[in-house]
Design an enzyme around this catalytic site. Structure first.
Site, PDB file in Angstrom:
ATOM      1  N   ASP A  42       0.777  -1.246   0.000  1.00  0.00           N
ATOM      2  CA  ASP A  42       0.000   0.000   0.000  1.00  0.00           C
ATOM      3  C   ASP A  42       0.813   1.305   0.000  1.00  0.00           C
ATOM      4  O   ASP A  42       1.810   1.414   0.720  1.00  0.00           O
ATOM      5  CB  ASP A  42      -0.880   0.086   1.254  1.00  0.00           C
ATOM      6  CG  ASP A  42      -1.619  -1.179   1.559  1.00  0.00           C
ATOM      7  OD1 ASP A  42      -1.570  -2.118   0.749  1.00  0.00           O
ATOM      8  OD2 ASP A  42      -2.255  -1.233   2.613  1.00  0.00           O
ATOM      9  N   ASP A 161      -5.369   0.946   9.497  1.00  0.00           N
ATOM     10  CA  ASP A 161      -5.214   1.869   8.369  1.00  0.00           C
ATOM     11  C   ASP A 161      -5.838   3.248   8.636  1.00  0.00           C
ATOM     12  O   ASP A 161      -6.696   3.714   7.881  1.00  0.00           O
ATOM     13  CB  ASP A 161      -5.789   1.262   7.068  1.00  0.00           C
ATOM     14  CG  ASP A 161      -5.338  -0.163   6.825  1.00  0.00           C
ATOM     15  OD1 ASP A 161      -4.252  -0.516   7.317  1.00  0.00           O
ATOM     16  OD2 ASP A 161      -6.052  -0.924   6.153  1.00  0.00           O
ATOM     17  N   GLU A 219     -10.749  -2.321   4.306  1.00  0.00           N
ATOM     18  CA  GLU A 219      -9.392  -1.839   4.553  1.00  0.00           C
ATOM     19  C   GLU A 219      -9.199  -0.440   3.957  1.00  0.00           C
ATOM     20  O   GLU A 219      -9.923  -0.027   3.052  1.00  0.00           O
ATOM     21  CB  GLU A 219      -8.365  -2.795   3.923  1.00  0.00           C
ATOM     22  CG  GLU A 219      -8.357  -4.171   4.579  1.00  0.00           C
ATOM     23  CD  GLU A 219      -7.194  -5.061   4.148  1.00  0.00           C
ATOM     24  OE1 GLU A 219      -6.613  -5.731   5.003  1.00  0.00           O
ATOM     25  OE2 GLU A 219      -6.870  -5.076   2.951  1.00  0.00           O
TER      26      GLU A 219
HETATM   27  C1  FRU Z   1      -3.900  -3.682   2.583  1.00  0.00           C
HETATM   28  C2  FRU Z   1      -3.325  -4.085   3.916  1.00  0.00           C
HETATM   29  C3  FRU Z   1      -3.691  -3.121   5.024  1.00  0.00           C
HETATM   30  C4  FRU Z   1      -2.581  -3.314   6.015  1.00  0.00           C
HETATM   31  C5  FRU Z   1      -1.389  -3.538   5.109  1.00  0.00           C
HETATM   32  C6  FRU Z   1      -0.347  -4.459   5.643  1.00  0.00           C
HETATM   33  O1  FRU Z   1      -3.205  -4.211   1.494  1.00  0.00           O
HETATM   34  O2  FRU Z   1      -3.728  -5.398   4.260  1.00  0.00           O
HETATM   35  O3  FRU Z   1      -4.982  -3.305   5.559  1.00  0.00           O
HETATM   36  O4  FRU Z   1      -2.416  -2.210   6.840  1.00  0.00           O
HETATM   37  O5  FRU Z   1      -1.898  -4.051   3.897  1.00  0.00           O
HETATM   38  O6  FRU Z   1       0.775  -4.474   4.821  1.00  0.00           O
END
Ligand code: FRU
Length: 483
Positions: A42, A161, A219
């Site tokens: 991300d 997040d 997310e």
């Molecule tokens: C989304 C996610 C988020 C988390 C991160 C971990 O791709 O699963 O929810 O914070 O990646 O790398």
């Protein structure tokens, strides 16, 4: 040495060991942000601060898989030329020992504040999650303040997040969540000083509102004001395919509505996917000093056979999308590559008027491995029209079905797979092709398809074909190598 210093030393070692291996890969991107080694996911903490764009990212420097994530860090003055900075956050403390997970950035009293999720897995593999704060005076070195929010009642530890913004002299934070009844939700917190946070409510999802039966986890939420309305971008998990919709394992999209900061409530319309390609997830936005709403996303989706990507052999995995500017027209988001990307163009455009008027006529042109292609003034009254890109992906528009299809050769087994959307007509197609990626913007960004693909190095052609008469104008530019 502290645990932070040990982790940083290990990153330096890993970089020294594998940097040249990554650099030798012909699928290494020319103008997209990718990890110097290891896995990128991300975009995090996207902000323009003191005249510089900062883009942090989820980084696993030690392998091409997931695990205890770091925050990697890129900076840029112009959204085109980026510098890789030293690691911003290492998972060194007890409250983040299994990963400094995704989050956001905001400026406060001249300092840069990062909010992120501290991910913890204890011995029984039970998860804990803490919303944490780290601050910086210079935008490079961060001091950790530790957790500012612990898990509220009614939710599982899939609670993460944080995205923070300021509105009406107050700060707000949205967090992606899962209720104890295993429903996806987005929750709202509020603060006067960015340190002391108060629970407000579940903003959407969970047991009330329009998104009650809409997957088991939301997310990466992001709520922002755009063109008179409030847009909530998030990535739901657990949706079933529905016709042409929701074809990937997980989705990324938005709702449009109105956020009332006094009541802390958000009324909104239905969920719409942001990008219909194979590889798009966890988008995050920010505004800049030109008042633009800019977006980056991860050019992949979790749990999609990622160990099959050929770049693994070269010790790296995944890339970001290009930065895009968002506009709201009615209740629909339009995405356009930022204007600055025109600076990637090498020389003037090659312009061609193309008329295809035989039955199944083809024209083939070589454009290279990294190029921008604009197909405009498309006139197609009947039949179909297609573009084959570097012999490894195909875009087909059927004027009878009014459907646009993107096909690619699967990186898992070579079988052709497709993604589709309904489109009343095609006026223009703007394509950004990099060594191993395609971003297709249709009709000025009304629909977007983003995808990885793996053509051979020698395949530099685009083939145009049609079933009936078709006219269009093509402009193309070779793009510079900047990453
Ligand atoms: C989304 C996610 C988020 C988390 C991160 C971990 O791709 O699963 O929810 O914070 O990646 O790398």
């Amino acid at each position: 040495m502290t645990s932070d210093q040990q982790l940083r030393a290990k990153v330096t070692e890993e970089l020294a060991k594998h940097k040249s291996m990554v650099e030798q890969d012909s699928y290494r991107l020319h103008y997209h942000l990718m990890p110097p080694v290891g896995l990128l996911n991300d975009p995090n903490g996207f902000i323009q601060w003191k005249g510089t764009y900062h883009l942090f990212y989820q980084w696993m420097p030690f392998k091409t898989g997931h695990g205890a994530k770091f925050w990697g860090h890129f900076t840029s003055k112009d959204l085109v030329n980026w510098q890789h900075e030293e690691v911003a956050l290492t998972p060194a403390e007890w409250f983040e020992k299994n990963g400094c997970y995704s989050g956001s950035a905001i400026e406060h009293e001249g300092e840069l504040y990062l909010f992120y999720t501290g991910n913890v897995k204890n011995e029984n593999d039970e998860r804990e999650s803490y919303q944490c704060l780290a601050t910086s005076r210079d935008g490079i070195h961060f001091e950790k303040n530790g957790p500012v929010i612990t898990l509220p009642d009614g939710f599982t530890a899939h609670f993460r997040d944080p995205k923070v913004w300021q509105q009406d002299d107050r700060y707000f934070m949205v967090i992606g969540a899962q209720t104890e009844a295993l429903k996806g939700a987005i929750v709202l917190f509020q603060s006067d000083d960015l340190t002391d946070w108060k629970w407000v409510r579940t903003l959407t999802g969970g047991d009330s509102g329009k998104l009650t039966d809409f997957g088991y986890m939301f997310e990466c939420p992001d709520l922002f004001h755009l063109d008179g309305k409030d847009v909530l971008v998030f990535s739901p998990q657990g949706l079933k395919p529905d016709g042409m919709k929701y074809q990937n394992v997980y989705q990324a999209g938005y709702t449009v509505g109105a956020f009332d900061p006094k009541a802390g409530k958000y009324e909104h319309n239905k969920f719409i996917e942001l990008d219909r390609g194979f590889d798009f997830y966890a988008p995050q936005t920010t505004t800049d000093d030109q008042g633009r709403r800019l977006l980056f996303a991860w050019m992949s989706v979790p749990d999609q056979d990622e160990q099959m990507h050929p770049t693994i052999k070269h010790k790296w995995l995944h890339t970001m999308t290009l930065p895009r500017e968002l506009q709201l027209k009615g209740d629909k988001l339009y995405q356009a590559p930022v204007k600055e990307l025109e600076n990637l163009r090498k020389g003037d455009a090659v312009v061609e008027e193309v008329v295809l008027n035989n039955h199944v006529k083809q024209v083939e042109r070589a454009y290279g491995q990294a190029f921008e292609l604009l197909v405009e003034k498309v006139e197609l009254d009947e039949g179909w029209f297609e573009l084959t890109i570097r012999h490894a992906a195909r875009i087909i528009y059927s004027s009878e079905q009014r459907v646009l299809t993107l096909e690619r050769k699967s990186y898992v087994d070579g079988v052709i797979e497709k993604r589709q959307c309904q489109l009343e007509h095609v006026r223009n197609l703007r394509l950004f092709v990099d060594t191993s990626s395609i971003e297709l913007f249709m009709n000025d960004g009304a629909e977007v398809f983003t995808t990885r693909f793996y053509p051979t190095k020698e395949s530099e052609q685009v083939t145009f074909a049609t079933s009936e008469e078709c006219r269009f104008k093509v402009k193309n530019w070779t793009l510079a190598k900047v990453t």
